[in-house]
Design a protein around this motif. Structure first.
Motif, short mmCIF file in Angstrom:
data_model
loop_
_atom_site.label_atom_id
_atom_site.label_comp_id
_atom_site.label_asym_id
_atom_site.label_seq_id
_atom_site.Cartn_x
_atom_site.Cartn_y
_atom_site.Cartn_z
N HIS A 1 0.85 -1.19 0.00
CA HIS A 1 0.00 0.00 0.00
C HIS A 1 0.88 1.24 0.00
N ASP B 1 0.81 5.07 1.79
CA ASP B 1 0.17 6.00 2.71
C ASP B 1 0.45 7.42 2.25
N ARG C 1 -4.68 5.55 3.02
CA ARG C 1 -3.94 4.35 2.60
C ARG C 1 -4.53 3.88 1.28
N THR D 1 -4.42 1.09 -1.59
CA THR D 1 -4.03 -0.30 -1.84
C THR D 1 -4.61 -0.73 -3.17
N ASP E 1 -6.36 -3.66 -4.90
CA ASP E 1 -7.13 -4.82 -4.48
C ASP E 1 -7.41 -5.74 -5.67
N TYR F 1 -8.55 0.14 -7.03
CA TYR F 1 -8.07 0.94 -5.92
C TYR F 1 -8.93 0.69 -4.69
N SER G 1 -12.99 3.03 5.03
CA SER G 1 -12.46 2.54 3.76
C SER G 1 -13.56 2.48 2.72
N THR H 1 -14.07 0.37 -1.06
CA THR H 1 -13.55 -0.53 -2.08
C THR H 1 -14.57 -0.69 -3.18
#
Length: 188
Positions: free
Chosen positions: A30, A32, A100, A102, A104, A117, A176, A178
């Motif tokens: 990830h 940051d 953060r 990441t 996915d 993302y 978060s 997603t």
């Protein structure tokens, strides 16, 4: 403080940092970032090896507090939706949290793999006062190396004024978003 450039490779799920004329994968799954400015999506083709698509330009402080730039791309899967949802649902300025980012992994029924993302809001580093940190910084908020027609960003003074001045009074963040594109609808 240095200027850094990062790249998100959504076909391989890797995050790279540009080092001179080369790119090196970072050692984390990830990235940051304290996002100082995110442009609206704009259609373009900044790289000759990629198809025209929508792009969002990010200006942020990385984990070393270096002034950094990266692009988020839409691709064929509308990958920017997860960032736009994250930004809308955050209910606080982007620079009041550490974001953060990441990549996915997503899989289709046919076995095709790609990466979307994923964004998560975390607390700012302990004792970090963005207003003080940015006092003498005058780098641009949009990556000037790119030939994309992004709209003009706010002034750096406006960005400085968005930071909370007392770190201990900030609310705790852990949120978060997603884009779960592995859920397909099959019409018979």
């Amino acid at each position: 403080m240095r200027i850094q450039h990062y790249r998100f490779n959504r076909s391989q799920g890797l995050i790279y940092r540009e080092v001179g004329q080369q790119i090196q994968p970072i050692n984390e799954p990830h990235l940051d970032a304290i996002i100082l400015h995110a442009t609206p999506p704009i259609l373009g083709r900044p790289f000759s090896n990629m198809l025209q698509q929508e792009w969002i330009g990010l200006c942020f402080l990385d984990s070393n507090l270096d002034w950094s730039y990266a692009l988020l791309s839409s691709g064929n899967s509308n990958a920017l939706r997860s960032f736009l949802d994250y930004r809308q649902n955050l209910k606080a300025p982007l620079n009041s949290v550490t974001t953060r980012i990441t990549l996915d992994e997503q899989n289709s029924r046919t076995g095709h793999t790609w990466f979307m993302y994923d964004f998560e809001a975390l607390n700012l580093p302990y004792g970090f006062d963005g207003k003080t940190y940015l006092e003498n910084i005058n780098y641009p908020l949009v990556d000037t190396r790119l030939e994309l027609p992004f709209s003009p960003p706010p002034s750096l003074n406006e960005i400085r004024n968005q930071f909370p001045s007392i770190i201990s009074s900030k609310p705790s963040f852990k949120q978060s978003s997603t884009d779960l594109r592995t859920q397909f609808i099959i019409w018979d």
